[in-house]
Design an enzyme around this catalytic site. Structure first.
Site, PDB file in Angstrom:
ATOM      1  N   HIS A  45      -2.796   3.364  -4.418  1.00  0.00           N
ATOM      2  CA  HIS A  45      -2.243   2.834  -3.159  1.00  0.00           C
ATOM      3  C   HIS A  45      -0.867   2.214  -3.399  1.00  0.00           C
ATOM      4  CE1 HIS A  45      -5.692   3.418  -0.476  1.00  0.00           C
ATOM      5  NE2 HIS A  45      -6.456   3.120  -1.519  1.00  0.00           N
ATOM      6  N   ASP A  97       0.875  -1.179   0.000  1.00  0.00           N
ATOM      7  CA  ASP A  97       0.000   0.000   0.000  1.00  0.00           C
ATOM      8  C   ASP A  97       0.910   1.227   0.000  1.00  0.00           C
ATOM      9  OD1 ASP A  97      -2.234   1.883   0.550  1.00  0.00           O
ATOM     10  OD2 ASP A  97      -3.318   0.022   0.962  1.00  0.00           O
ATOM     11  N   GLU A 157      -9.793   2.934  -5.199  1.00  0.00           N
ATOM     12  CA  GLU A 157      -9.394   4.311  -4.866  1.00  0.00           C
ATOM     13  C   GLU A 157      -8.147   4.780  -5.632  1.00  0.00           C
ATOM     14  OE1 GLU A 157     -11.067   4.453  -0.308  1.00  0.00           O
ATOM     15  OE2 GLU A 157      -9.075   3.596  -0.571  1.00  0.00           O
TER      16      GLU A 157
HETATM   17  C1  ACM Z   1     -11.116  -0.354   0.582  1.00  0.00           C
HETATM   18  O1  ACM Z   1     -11.593  -0.361   1.737  1.00  0.00           O
HETATM   19  N1  ACM Z   1     -10.592   0.756   0.098  1.00  0.00           N
HETATM   20  C2  ACM Z   1     -11.086  -1.561  -0.242  1.00  0.00           C
END
Ligand code: ACM
Ligand code: ZN
Length: 506
Positions: free
Chosen positions: A246, A186, A313
Site C-alpha cells: 500500500h 496508501d 496486504e
Molecule cells: C485492511 O482492511 N486491509 C487492514
C-alpha cells in the site's frame, strides 16, 4: 413545524428515559446510584474549577453556551450551592475515571486527571442535552473497560480537511472515544508533510491528472494544531504510515524505494488494482534509511507512544525476483518472503523502540513469526479469529477491529449499530488484560462526501462507544436504543447526517 415535532418527539424520549430510570448517558457508566430530588441548572451557573482545570472547564462551558441561552462561566473560587464544582481527588485511581455527584443543591465532579474531568463534564453535557436542564439527583462512578477506544479514519483515499477531522474529534470525544488512528498513506495518497522528503507531498499527495480527483495533505503545523485540539479532548492521534505494501504514493515520489525502481501512477482506488504489486524493497539499505528518516519526523511530531506501520496486504512477487531482497533473505537465513516481511517489521520495531515508541501493525505482522512480542496487533481479518486467539494466548496485545463487527465503511445491512453494540472483543478463554481495546475502521476508497462520511460513522459510533467503554454486564440494548434516539436528535441538531439505521429506528 419540523422544530415543534422534533421538540415533542424529544420530550417524549426524555420522559421515557427518565421513567425507565436509565441515566441518558452513552456509553453506560460503570455505576449509577439514584437519590431523591432534582438539580436544576441555572442558565448563569458557575463552574468552580482551580486554574489548572480552567481550560477543560471552558471547553464544557463553551459547548453548553453554544447550545441555547446558557451563559455558564468558569471561576476559580465561588460557592458550591447551585453550581458545578471540580475537585481533584487522588482516590479516583483510574486515569480516565471520575465521580459525578448530582445533588439537589449542587454538582461535584471528582477526578485525578484532566481526562477524568473531561469525561465527567461530557457526562454532564449529555445529561443537560438530554434532560432540559433538570437533572435527576444521582451519583455516577465511572471508568472505562478498555484503554483504546478508537476510530480509524482513512484520510489517504479520501483526504479529509482538518476541520472535518476536528468535527469528528468533537463528536467522538462526547462519547468517550479516545483514539483517532490516522491512515496517512496508501497507494492513493501520501497525506503528511515530511521535511526530509518533500516529494512525498509534492508528488505523492496528488492523483495522476487523468483521474480528475482532488488530493491534499497536512502540513506539520496543521498536524501540531490537530494534536493539540485532540489532546484537549482526551483523544490520542495515532499515525499510520503504510509499509511495505500500500505504498504506491511513496514509490511514485521516490521510485528507488521499490525493487524495480520505476515510477507507478497514482490511481484512484477503482481505476487501479485493489492491491498493487509495487511495494517497498526490503533488501536495500536505502529503503530503511528512508523509513527511519520519516519515522524520525513522525516520532518528533506525535506524542502518541504508538506508531502504526500498516503491514497488511503486501504481495511478494517483486521480492521473489529482486536480487537485493533475495540477498537479504540469504544473509539472514530466511526460508521465504513471509519471513522477509517479518524481518522488515522487526527492524522497524527495533528502530521505534530506540525512540520509546511501540509498533502497531495490522495482524499480518504475525505471519513469518519473528516479532519481539511487545508489538501491538491490530486484528482486522475477521476470518483469522483462531490465529489471533493463539497470539493473545502467547501474550501479544491486541486492538480488535475485525471485518465482522468494526468496518464502518461496510453498509449497515452487514454491520449495523446493533452488530457493533453486541460485539465483545474478548475471546472466551483468553485474558482480558491483553486487549488494549476496540476500534472501528472507516476506509474511504469510495470517494466520500462529508455527509456520506457522517452517515457511515453515525449512529454506529455510539454502539462502538458502548462496547469500548461499558462493562459487558451493564450493556442493555433496549435502554441503549432509547438513549441513542436522544443523542441522534442532538447530533442532527449539530448538523451531523445520521443514518437511519433500522436496528434503531423502526
Ligand atoms: C485492511 O482492511 N486491509 C487492514
Ligand atoms: Zn527488493
Amino acid at each position: 413545524m419540523k422544530k415543534i415535532i422534533s421538540l415533542i418527539f424529544h420530550s417524549f424520549i426524555v420522559l421515557s428515559v427518565a421513567s425507565s430510570q436509565e441515566t441518558p448517558i452513552i456509553p453506560t457508566p460503570a455505576k449509577v446510584t439514584y437519590h431523591d430530588g432534582v438539580f436544576t441548572l441555572r442558565k448563569d451557573a458557575l463552574v468552580v474549577a482551580p486554574s489548572s482545570l480552567s481550560s477543560v472547564a471552558m471547553l464544557f462551558t463553551d459547548d453548553i453556551n453554544s447550545l441555547n441561552d446558557y451563559h455558564l462561566t468558569v471561576v476559580a473560587k465561588g460557592k458550591t450551592e447551585g453550581n458545578i464544582k471540580l475537585l481533584s481527588d487522588r482516590n479516583i485511581v483510574h486515569t480516565e475515571g471520575y465521580q459525578l455527584d448530582i445533588l439537589p443543591g449542587s454538582v461535584t465532579i471528582r477526578a485525578s486527571s484532566d481526562a477524568g474531568f473531561y469525561y465527567g463534564l461530557q457526562s454532564m453535557k449529555q445529561l443537560i442535552i438530554n434532560g432540559s436542564g433538570a437533572l435527576k439527583a444521582q451519583t455516577i462512578t465511572d471508568f472505562p473497560r478498555f484503554q483504546w477506544r478508537g476510530v480509524m479514519l482513512d484520510v489517504s483515499r479520501t483526504f479529509m480537511p482538518l476541520n472535518l477531522v476536528k468535527r469528528y474529534i468533537d463528536h467522538f470525544s462526547l462519547y468517550k472515544l479516545n483514539v483517532v488512528h490516522l491512515h496517512l498513506t496508501d497507494d492513493q495518497g501520501w497525506r503528511i508533510e515530511i521535511k526530509k522528503y518533500p516529494l512525498l507531498t509534492e508528488i505523492g499527495s496528488k492523483f495522476d491528472p487523468e483521474f480528475n480527483r482532488m488530493g491534499g495533505y497536512y502540513s506539520q503545523d496543521e498536524i501540531r494544531d490537530l494534536i493539540k485540539y485532540a489532546h484537549a479532548r482526551n483523544i490520542m492521534l495515532v499515525p499510520e504510515i503504510e509499509m511495505p505494501g500500500h505504498a504506491v504514493a511513496a514509490i511514485a515520489s521516490y521510485p528507488d524505494l521499490s525493487c524495480e525502481g520505476t515510477r507507478p501512477k497514482i490511481h484512484t482506488f477503482f481505476e487501479g488494482p485493489s492491491i498493487h504489486e509495487e511495494i517497498f524493497c526490503a533488501g536495500k539499505e536505502s529503503t530503511y534509511k528512508f523509513i527511519y528518516g520519516v519515522l524520525d519526523e513522525l516520532c518528533e511530531l506525535f506524542p502518541s507512544p504508538y506508531i502504526h506501520l500498516g503491514g497488511d496486504e503486501a504481495p511478494k512477487a517483486t521480492w521473489k525476483k529482486c536480487p537485493d531482497c533475495q540477498k537479504m533473505m540469504k544473509d539472514n537465513n530466511l526460508g521465504n518472503e513471509e519471513e522477509l516481511q517479518s524481518l522488515f517489521v522487526k527492524k522497524i520495531g527495533d528502530y521505534l523502540r530506540t525512540k520509546n515508541k511501540t509498533l502497531v501493525g495490522w495482524d499480518e505482522i504475525i505471519d513469518g513469526g519473528m516479532l519481539a512480542g511487545n508489538e501491538v496487533l491490530m486484528f482486522w481479518r475477521g476470518w483469522k479469529l483462531s490465529e489471533v486467539e493463539k497470539e493473545v494466548k502467547a501474550g501479544f496485545r491486541v486492538v480488535c477491529t475485525p471485518t465482522t463487527h468494526c468496518y464502518f465503511d461496510y453498509p449497515y445491512k452487514s454491520i449495523s449499530t446493533r452488530t457493533i453494540f453486541d460485539y465483545d472483543p474478548v475471546i472466551p478463554g483468553t485474558s482480558e488484560k491483553n486487549y488494549l481495546g476496540v476500534q472501528a475502521n472507516f476506509w474511504s476508497h469510495i470517494d466520500r462526501s462529508e455527509n456520506n462520511i457522517d452517515k457511515q460513522l453515525f449512529p454506529r459510533a455510539l454502539g462502538l462507544a458502548e462496547t469500548a467503554w461499558s462493562n459487558a454486564e451493564n450493556k442493555n440494548w433496549n435502554a441503549f436504543k432509547t438513549k441513542a434516539l436522544l443523542n441522534i436528535s442532538y447530533l442532527k441538531e449539530r448538523n451531523i447526517f445520521v443514518y437511519s439505521d433500522s436496528t434503531l429506528i423502526q
